[in-house]
Design a protein around this motif. Sequence first.
Motif, mmCIF file in Angstrom:
data_model
loop_
_atom_site.group_PDB
_atom_site.id
_atom_site.type_symbol
_atom_site.label_atom_id
_atom_site.label_comp_id
_atom_site.label_asym_id
_atom_site.label_seq_id
_atom_site.Cartn_x
_atom_site.Cartn_y
_atom_site.Cartn_z
ATOM 1 N N ALA B 208 0.821 -1.207 0.000
ATOM 2 C CA ALA B 208 0.000 0.000 0.000
ATOM 3 C C ALA B 208 0.858 1.261 0.000
ATOM 4 O O ALA B 208 0.339 2.376 0.005
ATOM 5 C CB ALA B 208 -0.927 -0.007 1.207
ATOM 6 N N THR B 209 2.180 1.079 -0.020
ATOM 7 C CA THR B 209 3.086 2.230 0.068
ATOM 8 C C THR B 209 3.592 2.617 -1.319
ATOM 9 O O THR B 209 3.872 1.756 -2.144
ATOM 10 C CB THR B 209 4.295 1.873 0.971
ATOM 11 O OG1 THR B 209 3.792 1.348 2.202
ATOM 12 C CG2 THR B 209 5.150 3.094 1.248
ATOM 13 N N VAL B 210 3.710 3.936 -1.536
ATOM 14 C CA VAL B 210 4.232 4.418 -2.812
ATOM 15 C C VAL B 210 5.752 4.290 -2.805
ATOM 16 O O VAL B 210 6.427 4.848 -1.932
ATOM 17 C CB VAL B 210 3.817 5.889 -3.035
ATOM 18 C CG1 VAL B 210 4.430 6.420 -4.328
ATOM 19 C CG2 VAL B 210 2.294 6.010 -3.062
ATOM 20 N N GLY B 211 6.302 3.532 -3.769
ATOM 21 C CA GLY B 211 7.752 3.396 -3.887
ATOM 22 C C GLY B 211 8.321 4.549 -4.689
ATOM 23 O O GLY B 211 8.973 5.445 -4.161
ATOM 24 N N ARG B 212 8.032 4.568 -5.975
ATOM 25 C CA ARG B 212 8.457 5.683 -6.826
ATOM 26 C C ARG B 212 7.208 6.425 -7.284
ATOM 27 O O ARG B 212 6.161 5.810 -7.517
ATOM 28 C CB ARG B 212 9.212 5.136 -8.035
ATOM 29 C CG ARG B 212 9.652 6.200 -9.020
ATOM 30 C CD ARG B 212 10.075 5.616 -10.365
ATOM 31 N NE ARG B 212 10.341 6.712 -11.320
ATOM 32 C CZ ARG B 212 9.411 7.295 -12.059
ATOM 33 N NH1 ARG B 212 8.162 6.885 -12.003
ATOM 34 N NH2 ARG B 212 9.725 8.294 -12.876
ATOM 35 N N ALA B 213 7.297 7.748 -7.410
ATOM 36 C CA ALA B 213 6.170 8.522 -7.918
ATOM 37 C C ALA B 213 6.645 9.409 -9.060
ATOM 38 O O ALA B 213 7.649 10.103 -8.934
ATOM 39 C CB ALA B 213 5.565 9.380 -6.798
ATOM 40 N N THR B 238 1.357 6.080 2.261
ATOM 41 C CA THR B 238 0.200 5.396 1.678
ATOM 42 C C THR B 238 -0.709 6.473 1.075
ATOM 43 O O THR B 238 -0.574 7.660 1.378
ATOM 44 C CB THR B 238 -0.586 4.609 2.756
ATOM 45 O OG1 THR B 238 -0.959 5.529 3.775
ATOM 46 C CG2 THR B 238 0.251 3.491 3.346
ATOM 47 N N LEU B 239 -1.611 6.038 0.201
ATOM 48 C CA LEU B 239 -2.520 6.995 -0.430
ATOM 49 C C LEU B 239 -3.734 7.197 0.465
ATOM 50 O O LEU B 239 -4.529 6.288 0.669
ATOM 51 C CB LEU B 239 -2.952 6.484 -1.808
ATOM 52 C CG LEU B 239 -1.851 6.393 -2.874
ATOM 53 C CD1 LEU B 239 -2.398 5.747 -4.137
ATOM 54 C CD2 LEU B 239 -1.263 7.764 -3.181
ATOM 55 N N ASN B 240 -3.845 8.384 1.037
ATOM 56 C CA ASN B 240 -5.031 8.724 1.823
ATOM 57 C C ASN B 240 -5.396 10.169 1.519
ATOM 58 O O ASN B 240 -4.663 10.857 0.789
ATOM 59 C CB ASN B 240 -4.774 8.512 3.324
ATOM 60 C CG ASN B 240 -3.542 9.266 3.782
ATOM 61 O OD1 ASN B 240 -3.369 10.445 3.455
ATOM 62 N ND2 ASN B 240 -2.670 8.592 4.523
ATOM 63 N N ARG B 278 -8.059 12.987 -8.840
ATOM 64 C CA ARG B 278 -8.908 11.927 -9.397
ATOM 65 C C ARG B 278 -8.093 10.656 -9.673
ATOM 66 O O ARG B 278 -8.511 9.554 -9.330
ATOM 67 C CB ARG B 278 -9.526 12.448 -10.702
ATOM 68 C CG ARG B 278 -10.774 11.742 -11.111
ATOM 69 C CD ARG B 278 -11.413 12.420 -12.308
ATOM 70 N NE ARG B 278 -12.104 13.654 -11.967
ATOM 71 C CZ ARG B 278 -12.646 14.479 -12.868
ATOM 72 N NH1 ARG B 278 -12.554 14.215 -14.156
ATOM 73 N NH2 ARG B 278 -13.272 15.562 -12.477
ATOM 74 N N ILE B 279 -6.909 10.833 -10.280
ATOM 75 C CA ILE B 279 -6.069 9.663 -10.583
ATOM 76 C C ILE B 279 -5.654 8.957 -9.296
ATOM 77 O O ILE B 279 -5.750 7.732 -9.174
ATOM 78 C CB ILE B 279 -4.824 10.082 -11.405
ATOM 79 C CG1 ILE B 279 -5.237 10.565 -12.801
ATOM 80 C CG2 ILE B 279 -3.833 8.917 -11.521
ATOM 81 C CD1 ILE B 279 -4.102 11.214 -13.605
ATOM 82 N N ALA B 284 -6.085 4.613 -5.169
ATOM 83 C CA ALA B 284 -6.357 4.244 -3.767
ATOM 84 C C ALA B 284 -7.573 3.317 -3.686
ATOM 85 O O ALA B 284 -7.557 2.325 -2.938
ATOM 86 C CB ALA B 284 -6.583 5.503 -2.937
ATOM 87 N N ASN B 285 -8.613 3.608 -4.477
ATOM 88 C CA ASN B 285 -9.816 2.770 -4.440
ATOM 89 C C ASN B 285 -9.537 1.369 -4.961
ATOM 90 O O ASN B 285 -10.023 0.382 -4.406
ATOM 91 C CB ASN B 285 -10.935 3.405 -5.278
ATOM 92 C CG ASN B 285 -11.493 4.636 -4.586
ATOM 93 O OD1 ASN B 285 -11.318 4.803 -3.377
ATOM 94 N ND2 ASN B 285 -12.133 5.501 -5.350
#
Lengths: 178, 291
Positions: B208-213, B238-240, B278-279, B284-285
């Motif tokens: 659930a964790t973002v590695g690279r963005a 995480t995406l929240n 939105r993306i 996350a959903n």
Amino acid sequence: MSSLYEVIPPAAGADVPVRRITIEVNGESRTLDVEPRLLLVHLLRQGLNLTGTHSGCDTTSCGACTVLFDGRPLKSCTMFAVMADGHKVETVEGMGSASELHPVQEGFKQEHGLQCGFCTPGMMLAAKALLERNPDPTEDEVRWALSGNLCRCTGYQNIVKSVLWAAEKMRNDQPQEA
Amino acid sequence: MYPSRFAYEAPKTLNEAIAILQANGGEAKILAGGQSLIPMVKLRFASPEVLVDINNIPGLDYMRIDEQGNLRIGALVRHEDLEHSTTLAATHPTLAAAASLVADPIVRTRGTFVGSLCHADPQGDWSATMVALGGHIVAQGPNGRRQIDIREFVLGPFTNALAYNEIAVEAVIPPAKGRPAGSYLKLERRVGDFATASVAVALDMNGATVGRAGCALAGVGGKTIDANDAISVLVGKTLNAESIEAAADAVAEAADPRTDHRGSADYKRHIVKTFVTRILNNIANSEQKAA
């Protein structure tokens, strides 16, 4: 036959370099000498007198000049005729005849898919390419597939109906599998 | 309209094509799909003396994953090849999302991915996805091949880093480190129009964790906007709601829009923020559904 901008209208252009190309247009092989800058749409309309392909915006936006290039839709104002050497081109003249309409043409007739008719050849060829790839498209898929073709008369509603009519007709005409 | 006269060459090999470029010292242009170049020569914005048509060079229409996991896209891969790919959505969701938004369906049968990058239009969809994904171009010249990072490839509006005797032979996109997620959103008044604003987001997820963005924007600056630094606020998080809003604010700040008939600068910045949100919400959903 030689196609140069200088000979449309006719005038000698002896110093203009030409290239000999062979293309298959509506199933017929044609060998022509063309100036490299001659656009495919002009070769078709002026050189071969196939005026069913229309030239609209001339800037790759409207899709009136759409032909099928090796079966895929192409805006013929955005290709040089020399690039078509060795390839197959289909124009609206190759779709059907007045006595034997292609199902897409019949659909446009049945569902009143045209008013002024300027966009119609391009619309029908784009629709034909869609139905060859996707014989049972949804309304949404038809709208997407025709989104590169502009119509200023119909509001698109009857064009979409025409294509769906043709799709159904073509599916029904298919021999049923046992 | 028709262009001024040019000499037409249709080489059968890359070496032959490069020799033609070399011999013409900057007066020759490569012609691939032609969906940008032909309109430009018809309008006489450009009048190259020689056009080098590479459509007859075999072996440039590949799209494959190499042994290191890089996606390699050859110079003659058309936009619709990406659009119709059945595997791209799983491996490269950002590219897959952009594929059906490039120009219009007829232009997509002909125009090429690599050609679009070379054209370096500030509105270019593919440039934005490449910057977000950290891709590079492979250029081939008389002395062999070299790699050019996409951020160094696009120098400004309609200006790329190729030397006069080089051809961009392929685009390369590195593999995701983790599970790839991302998308591309574009606001246009009608199909084929210039975008009001568009946003490419590419994330590599570790659980659930973002590695690279990665993130880049089109239509909101003089060239493709590199928003990778801005979206890096997500790395390790995480995406929240909170992290998404922080990222969307940072990316919107990186945009450099101008007020014109497509909208005010503020409006375009607002669109950028909305699209990023939105993306990221969608990602996350789908994370929650997968969990």
